[in-house]
Design an enzyme around this catalytic site. Structure first.
Site, PDB file in Angstrom:
ATOM      1  N   VAL A 252       0.833  -1.206   0.000  1.00  0.00           N
ATOM      2  CA  VAL A 252       0.000   0.000   0.000  1.00  0.00           C
ATOM      3  C   VAL A 252       0.867   1.255   0.000  1.00  0.00           C
ATOM      4  CG1 VAL A 252      -1.662   1.315   1.384  1.00  0.00           C
ATOM      5  CG2 VAL A 252      -1.994  -1.127   1.046  1.00  0.00           C
TER       6      VAL A 252
ATOM      7  N   LEU B  48      -6.974  -0.738  -3.074  1.00  0.00           N
ATOM      8  CA  LEU B  48      -6.269  -1.351  -4.203  1.00  0.00           C
ATOM      9  C   LEU B  48      -6.201  -2.871  -4.061  1.00  0.00           C
ATOM     10  CD1 LEU B  48      -3.167  -2.410  -3.372  1.00  0.00           C
ATOM     11  CD2 LEU B  48      -2.754   0.023  -3.311  1.00  0.00           C
TER      12      LEU B  48
ATOM     13  N   PHE C 287     -16.203 -10.780  -8.705  1.00  0.00           N
ATOM     14  CA  PHE C 287     -16.093 -11.508  -7.435  1.00  0.00           C
ATOM     15  C   PHE C 287     -17.153 -12.590  -7.277  1.00  0.00           C
ATOM     16  CE2 PHE C 287     -12.539  -9.835  -4.969  1.00  0.00           C
ATOM     17  CZ  PHE C 287     -12.077  -8.951  -5.932  1.00  0.00           C
TER      18      PHE C 287
ATOM     19  N   CYS D   4      -5.320 -10.030   2.955  1.00  0.00           N
ATOM     20  CA  CYS D   4      -6.394  -9.093   3.335  1.00  0.00           C
ATOM     21  C   CYS D   4      -7.693  -9.773   3.750  1.00  0.00           C
ATOM     22  CB  CYS D   4      -6.655  -8.128   2.201  1.00  0.00           C
ATOM     23  SG  CYS D   4      -5.193  -7.187   1.776  1.00  0.00           S
TER      24      CYS D   4
ATOM     25  N   LYS E   7      -7.687 -12.058   6.950  1.00  0.00           N
ATOM     26  CA  LYS E   7      -7.356 -11.256   8.126  1.00  0.00           C
ATOM     27  C   LYS E   7      -8.481 -10.264   8.455  1.00  0.00           C
ATOM     28  CE  LYS E   7      -4.970  -7.359   7.697  1.00  0.00           C
ATOM     29  NZ  LYS E   7      -4.262  -6.139   7.906  1.00  0.00           N
TER      30      LYS E   7
ATOM     31  N   LYS F  38      -3.230 -15.341  -5.956  1.00  0.00           N
ATOM     32  CA  LYS F  38      -4.090 -15.014  -7.097  1.00  0.00           C
ATOM     33  C   LYS F  38      -3.206 -14.614  -8.260  1.00  0.00           C
ATOM     34  CE  LYS F  38      -4.635 -10.157  -6.372  1.00  0.00           C
ATOM     35  NZ  LYS F  38      -5.518  -9.039  -6.324  1.00  0.00           N
TER      36      LYS F  38
ATOM     37  N   ARG G 275       1.337 -15.081   0.599  1.00  0.00           N
ATOM     38  CA  ARG G 275       0.806 -15.082   1.963  1.00  0.00           C
ATOM     39  C   ARG G 275      -0.631 -15.611   1.957  1.00  0.00           C
ATOM     40  NH1 ARG G 275       1.792  -9.010   3.578  1.00  0.00           N
ATOM     41  NH2 ARG G 275       1.363  -8.794   1.358  1.00  0.00           N
TER      42      ARG G 275
HETATM   43  C1  UGA Z   1      -8.539  -7.199  -1.584  1.00  0.00           C
HETATM   44  C2  UGA Z   1      -9.628  -6.233  -2.078  1.00  0.00           C
HETATM   45  O1  UGA Z   1     -10.147  -6.692  -3.330  1.00  0.00           O
HETATM   46  C3  UGA Z   1      -9.060  -4.816  -2.231  1.00  0.00           C
HETATM   47  O2  UGA Z   1     -10.108  -3.926  -2.599  1.00  0.00           O
HETATM   48  C4  UGA Z   1      -8.450  -4.382  -0.911  1.00  0.00           C
HETATM   49  O3  UGA Z   1      -7.870  -3.094  -0.985  1.00  0.00           O
HETATM   50  C5  UGA Z   1      -7.368  -5.377  -0.496  1.00  0.00           C
HETATM   51  O4  UGA Z   1      -7.970  -6.690  -0.379  1.00  0.00           O
HETATM   52  C6  UGA Z   1      -6.796  -4.943   0.822  1.00  0.00           C
HETATM   53  O5  UGA Z   1      -7.521  -4.931   1.823  1.00  0.00           O
HETATM   54  O6  UGA Z   1      -5.638  -4.491   0.862  1.00  0.00           O
HETATM   55  P1  UGA Z   1      -6.481  -8.489  -2.716  1.00  0.00           P
HETATM   56  O7  UGA Z   1      -6.390  -9.237  -1.425  1.00  0.00           O
HETATM   57  O8  UGA Z   1      -5.267  -7.877  -3.302  1.00  0.00           O
HETATM   58  O9  UGA Z   1      -7.540  -7.283  -2.590  1.00  0.00           O
HETATM   59  O10 UGA Z   1      -7.044  -9.501  -3.805  1.00  0.00           O
HETATM   60  P2  UGA Z   1      -8.460  -9.814  -4.495  1.00  0.00           P
HETATM   61  O11 UGA Z   1      -8.351  -9.556  -5.932  1.00  0.00           O
HETATM   62  O12 UGA Z   1      -9.568  -9.178  -3.783  1.00  0.00           O
HETATM   63  O13 UGA Z   1      -8.533 -11.401  -4.290  1.00  0.00           O
HETATM   64  C7  UGA Z   1      -8.587 -11.973  -2.983  1.00  0.00           C
HETATM   65  C8  UGA Z   1      -8.768 -13.471  -3.053  1.00  0.00           C
HETATM   66  O14 UGA Z   1     -10.083 -13.784  -3.513  1.00  0.00           O
HETATM   67  C9  UGA Z   1      -7.812 -14.201  -4.000  1.00  0.00           C
HETATM   68  O15 UGA Z   1      -7.350 -15.377  -3.361  1.00  0.00           O
HETATM   69  C10 UGA Z   1      -8.666 -14.542  -5.201  1.00  0.00           C
HETATM   70  O16 UGA Z   1      -8.232 -15.696  -5.855  1.00  0.00           O
HETATM   71  C11 UGA Z   1     -10.017 -14.761  -4.543  1.00  0.00           C
HETATM   72  N1  UGA Z   1     -11.168 -14.535  -5.460  1.00  0.00           N
HETATM   73  C12 UGA Z   1     -11.404 -13.300  -5.975  1.00  0.00           C
HETATM   74  C13 UGA Z   1     -12.019 -15.596  -5.752  1.00  0.00           C
HETATM   75  O17 UGA Z   1     -11.834 -16.728  -5.270  1.00  0.00           O
HETATM   76  N2  UGA Z   1     -13.107 -15.361  -6.575  1.00  0.00           N
HETATM   77  C14 UGA Z   1     -13.351 -14.131  -7.089  1.00  0.00           C
HETATM   78  O18 UGA Z   1     -14.365 -14.008  -7.823  1.00  0.00           O
HETATM   79  C15 UGA Z   1     -12.486 -13.082  -6.794  1.00  0.00           C
END
Ligand code: UGA
Length: 434
Positions: A13, A155, A251, A262, A265, A322, A329
């Site tokens: 961040v 983000l 999502f 994120c 946690k 992802k 992590r």
């Molecule tokens: C998430 C949020 O999307 C951000 O808006 C936020 O700022 C961030 O956390 C944070 O708090 O810092 P992030 O953890 O980087 O972002 O990743 P995401 O793209 O949200 O994916 C999170 C997890 O969900 C991944 O393991 C991904 O594979 C999974 N996912 C996502 C699914 O299983 N299905 C989906 O449709 C979307």
């Protein structure tokens, strides 16, 4: 107008925020107490993989708008607005460790000799801003005036630069006029709607947003179970419900469940915060429960198909939590590999970016071989598993994979392939919810 900004903490961040602020013309100092990291950044190195970041850091350093230092007090003295972007890691009981925030608040208080705006960007429990304000007041010897603002960050890793440069909204939590004006100047170049709230609401928006997104993923994962049981296709269901504006398609990808630093946690933290405020947030506990169940169900599917895992050779594509990141992590892919290794399987693993970081959690050895070519993943294996949604995995040479495998079995934990096509190619293909 250019603002003078300091960002404390150069993690995902902090580093991306500082760089994007510099990119739009602000004068930015990034502070980190890890001297090695500061030296690396000063020398043009980037500690994380994030598309577009390296070029942007280099450009802004060379144009003189972005600099790095290990001294918080220099950072505080040289700027009018201080952003806190330090980690807020989870503790064993799910609550948040706020010791880094508290320490930085004391350091700011110590260095502050004139009015400053102190902005919290780290994800923190509601009411943290009040504590930060109390702490600065207590430790500042000169009784200097200041304001505390909450400005949560939304983000996504892997899309951090893109998300920061094009935010869908900016949340500014403060009840004072002066920081509102300053924050509007900081964010004016980003052309996003700015929502002004009280501090507590801004802090809550972050936990409520992440928990809702996690809930959305668990919802579709739960629907995927019903789809499998009934012969429906979760992708078609997701498209069908996602075209309703009120729901939205994003999502709603069923799979191995969510991971990362994120969602897991923040869910635990939000449940804990609610509990401390007297509310049992059972809905969110169920979100966690469904998420854990996705992994169990996927492993069961593998076992139902190939029976005993001991001595089975499995090729795993994906280690990052992802796509587009080297971050492992709380990665579901790593958890899957660890569980398969525990059952005695022998793995060949590949990830486009995360192999180095993965080795800390999944050491190379008798049961784990790191492979540097995606198309070699199936060589000598009994099955291939897809664990991360990297788009390039869709380009896997399926003809070669089928020939390399002792039996043409592919388990797709991220629904990257079309089941009909896989069947036509002669694969025994198992995905999620279809
Ligand atoms: C998430 C949020 O999307 C951000 O808006 C936020 O700022 C961030 O956390 C944070 O708090 O810092 P992030 O953890 O980087 O972002 O990743 P995401 O793209 O949200 O994916 C999170 C997890 O969900 C991944 O393991 C991904 O594979 C999974 N996912 C996502 C699914 O299983 N299905 C989906 O449709 C979307």
């Amino acid at each position: 107008m250019a603002s003078r900004i300091t960002i404390i903490g150069t993690g995902y961040v902090g580093l991306v925020t500082g760089t994007c602020f510099a990119e739009v013309g602000h004068q930015v100092t990034c502070v980190d107490n890890n001297i090695d990291k500061v030296k690396m950044l000063q020398a043009g190195g980037i500690p994380i993989y994030e598309p577009g970041l390296e070029e942007m850091v280099k450009k802004n350093v060379s144009e003189g708008r972005l600099k790095f230092t290990a001294s918080t007090s220099d950072g505080v003295k040289n700027s009018d607005i201080i952003f806190i972007a330090v980690p807020t890691p989870p503790q064993d009981d799910g609550s948040v460790d706020l010791s880094f925030i508290e320490k930085v608040a004391r350091e700011i208080a110590d260095a502050m000799t004139e009015y400053k705006i102190v902005v919290d960007k780290s994800t923190v429990p509601v009411k943290t801003g009040e504590k930060v304000a109390e702490t600065i007041k207590r430790y500042n010897k000169g009784n200097v005036d200041f304001d505390v603002v909450s400005n949560p960050e939304f983000l996504r890793e892997g899309f951090a630069v893109e998300d920061l440069m094009n935010p869908d909204r900016v949340v500014v939590g403060t009840t004072s006029e002066r920081p509102v004006r300053a924050m509007r100047e900081v964010y004016e170049p980003f052309k996003a709607p700015i929502i002004i709230t009280d501090i507590n609401s801004a802090e809550l928006i972050k936990h409520a947003a992440n928990s809702f997104l996690a809930l959305k993923i668990s919802y579709i994962n739960a629907v995927s179970i019903v789809c499998e049981a009934s012969g429906a296709n979760v992708e078609e269901v997701a498209t069908g419900i996602g075209l309703d504006d009120r729901i939205g398609r994003r999502f709603l990808n069923a799979g191995l469940g969510f991971g990362g630093s994120c969602f897991p946690k923040d869910l635990s933290a939000f449940i804990k915060i609610a509990e401390q405020l007297g509310y049992k947030f059972d809905l969110l506990k169920e979100v966690q429960h469904i998420n854990a169940g996705q992994m169990d169900r996927f492993i069961k599917k593998i076992e139902e198909t190939i029976w005993v895992l001991k001595e089975k050779k499995l090729g795993v594509l994906g280690l990052a939590f992802k796509q587009n990141t080297d971050d492992v992590r709380m990665s579901p892919a790593i958890e899957l590999c660890q569980r398969l290794v525990k059952e005695g399987a022998e793995l060949r693993v590949y990830d486009p970016k995360a192999m180095e970081k993965a080795k800390d959690f999944l050491p190379a050895g008798a049961q784990v071989t790191y492979v540097d070519d995606m198309n070699a993943i199936g060589e000598g294996c009994d099955a291939i598993i897809i664990a991360t949604e990297w788009p390039e995995f869709k380009e896997l040479d399926l003809e070669k994979a089928r020939k390399d495998l002792s039996h043409p079995i592919l388990f797709d934990g991220r629904n990257l392939f079309d089941p009909k096509r896989m069947e036509e190619l002669g694969f025994i293909y198992k995905s999620v919810g279809r």
